[in-house]
Write an enzyme that holds these catalytic residues in place. Sequence first.
Site, PDB file in Angstrom:
ATOM      1  N   TYR A 129      -5.465 128.643 139.282  1.00 35.48           N
ATOM      2  CA  TYR A 129      -5.132 127.842 140.461  1.00 35.48           C
ATOM      3  C   TYR A 129      -4.558 128.678 141.594  1.00 35.48           C
ATOM      4  CZ  TYR A 129      -6.056 123.833 137.527  1.00 35.48           C
ATOM      5  OH  TYR A 129      -6.687 122.931 136.705  1.00 35.48           O
ATOM      6  N   HIS A 179      -4.683 119.679 124.079  1.00 30.64           N
ATOM      7  CA  HIS A 179      -4.275 119.728 125.478  1.00 30.64           C
ATOM      8  C   HIS A 179      -2.949 118.989 125.584  1.00 30.64           C
ATOM      9  CE1 HIS A 179      -5.934 120.284 129.793  1.00 30.64           C
ATOM     10  NE2 HIS A 179      -4.666 119.888 129.927  1.00 30.64           N
ATOM     11  N   ARG A 219     -15.901 119.028 129.909  1.00 29.03           N
ATOM     12  CA  ARG A 219     -14.846 119.522 129.027  1.00 29.03           C
ATOM     13  C   ARG A 219     -13.796 118.412 128.857  1.00 29.03           C
ATOM     14  NH1 ARG A 219      -9.846 122.672 130.416  1.00 29.03           N
ATOM     15  NH2 ARG A 219      -9.139 123.521 128.433  1.00 29.03           N
ATOM     16  N   ASN A 266      -8.241 129.462 133.129  1.00 31.19           N
ATOM     17  CA  ASN A 266      -7.846 128.391 134.044  1.00 31.19           C
ATOM     18  C   ASN A 266      -7.086 129.039 135.191  1.00 31.19           C
ATOM     19  OD1 ASN A 266      -8.827 126.840 131.978  1.00 31.19           O
ATOM     20  ND2 ASN A 266      -6.914 125.747 131.565  1.00 31.19           N
ATOM     21  N   GLU A 319     -10.919 125.722 134.049  1.00 32.69           N
ATOM     22  CA  GLU A 319     -10.267 124.845 135.029  1.00 32.69           C
ATOM     23  C   GLU A 319     -10.123 125.601 136.338  1.00 32.69           C
ATOM     24  OE1 GLU A 319      -6.487 123.045 134.089  1.00 32.69           O
ATOM     25  OE2 GLU A 319      -7.140 122.529 132.063  1.00 32.69           O
ATOM     26  N   GLU A 338      -4.108 126.296 127.589  1.00 36.40           N
ATOM     27  CA  GLU A 338      -2.922 126.811 128.274  1.00 36.40           C
ATOM     28  C   GLU A 338      -1.688 126.833 127.378  1.00 36.40           C
ATOM     29  OE1 GLU A 338      -2.384 124.717 131.977  1.00 36.40           O
ATOM     30  OE2 GLU A 338      -4.361 125.288 132.720  1.00 36.40           O
TER      31      GLU A 338
HETATM   32  O1  IFM Z   1      -3.588 118.860 135.206  1.00 38.46           O
HETATM   33  C1  IFM Z   1      -3.382 120.150 134.747  1.00 38.46           C
HETATM   34  C2  IFM Z   1      -4.125 120.380 133.452  1.00 38.46           C
HETATM   35  O2  IFM Z   1      -3.768 119.455 132.479  1.00 38.46           O
HETATM   36  C3  IFM Z   1      -3.830 121.758 132.914  1.00 38.46           C
HETATM   37  N1  IFM Z   1      -4.036 122.763 133.919  1.00 38.46           N
HETATM   38  C4  IFM Z   1      -3.474 122.552 135.216  1.00 38.46           C
HETATM   39  C5  IFM Z   1      -3.850 121.178 135.730  1.00 38.46           C
HETATM   40  C6  IFM Z   1      -3.247 120.961 137.134  1.00 38.46           C
HETATM   41  O3  IFM Z   1      -1.861 121.081 137.097  1.00 38.46           O
END
Ligand code: IFM
Length: 473
Positions: A303, A126, A82, A301, A377, A171
């Site tokens: 985290y 992005h 990607r 995405n 992500e 995002e």
């Molecule tokens: O590096 C970023 C990415 O560009 C977008 N999502 C979160 C990642 C980590 O912060």
Amino acid sequence: MPSANIPPARFPSDFLWGSATAAYQVEGAVRENGRTPSIWDTYSHTPGRTENGDTGDVACDHYHRRAADVALMADLNLTAYRFSVSWPRVQPTGRGPAVQRGLDFYRGLVDDLLDHGITPSLTLYHWDLPQELEDAGGWPARDTAYRFAEYAGLVAEALGDRVELWTTLNEPWCSAFLGYGSGVHAPGRTDHVAALRAAHHLNLAHGLAAQALRAALPARARIGISLNPSAVRPLDPSSAADTDAARRIDALANRIFTGPLLQGAYPADLLADTAALTDWSFVEPGDEATAHQPLDMLGINYYTPALVSHAPEAGAPRSDGHGAGTHSPWPAADTVAFHQPPGGRTEMGWSIDPSGLYELLVRYGREAPGVPLYITENGAAYDDKPGADGTVHDPERIAYLHAHLAVVQDALAVGADVRGYFLWSLMDNFEWAYGYSKRFGAVHVDFTTQVRTPKSSARWYAEAARTGSLPPL
Ligand code: IFM
């Protein structure tokens, strides 16, 4: 979380084992072949905006090392990659015809990927808005949405014969609320009304671009968007005030996008919560229907989750770990405090909790029925350093990846239609306001020599991709 007696599903044989990057974070070559500055060039060159004054001028020099980087992906058994297209490389002023030399880079990249049997997954935006469009008002200005649709059509014309997976925006929450709300991302504005306007114009831009892509691409193309939805939890689930704080953040983080995109309307509670700031008259008749285009895929995405409480008192933390800005990204949320969940954290300070990913996969499986999900992500930053022998061992990242991929199996077992996983990131890169201080890569990059060294997590992930199952820790 799933019950213990559901056996973990195997990954489907056509599951995509990918990794992800973004143009400004890896390419460098910011002045080559007609590229003009984006808002991130301007922002990163403004003193005080990024750690150490780092910029993406060189980054991973991927623009010049493309072929070797793709060969490395093949060596790591990746079946998908990607990447994002740099808007100012392809359409430098954000208007008018495409620059062929700009498109050539991406055509070469896609050809290299296809030659190695790697499926390209293209993201149109992005975060690198051409600076000229920011000067004309940026995302808070309606015209930017039309400019984006025009750019989408240009890229589709050029690459539609060889790319099947298309993502409009990455995002949009970050573009709107970190770019125009807290100002910790480019263009660095701190205006909550501008952030809400930006969010709407990003939704509109997605819809207009999806229409433009649909018109230009062959029927086999799959068109979608990558969101970074938040798994929002109340600090005290038995407290009505904390539960309402979670509802408020869920509206601002998630439903502000999924409302128009999936249902064709902004949620009523979002409009009520923000009524003192704006009457939302920038939403014109038909906009929500335009944003509500059929989706062939939804990118998630993920985290870390968000833990919130009701806290009207001064001094409560108003941000959630996105940068060190003094302005909250959250409009009309002065009564909400953010808390650090218990447990381990990554180098970003983000708590490690795979249950948030499971929650989101099940939620969006339900809210977007029939729409295939991709984890576009997921990954972790750690302070990785080569050992004396030059190897880089990152057992924490392996544990993070294992834990998150395990809940993907759990989600598959309860029927979520998850089609692929893109590790963030292929290689260490420019981590926005954190510059090069945070390493998310499965491949270590020495930013002085540009030497790439696969970390032990890259080898572990390569084995997962080869076997379609999770190697032991
Ligand atoms: O590096 C970023 C990415 O560009 C977008 N999502 C979160 C990642 C980590 O912060």
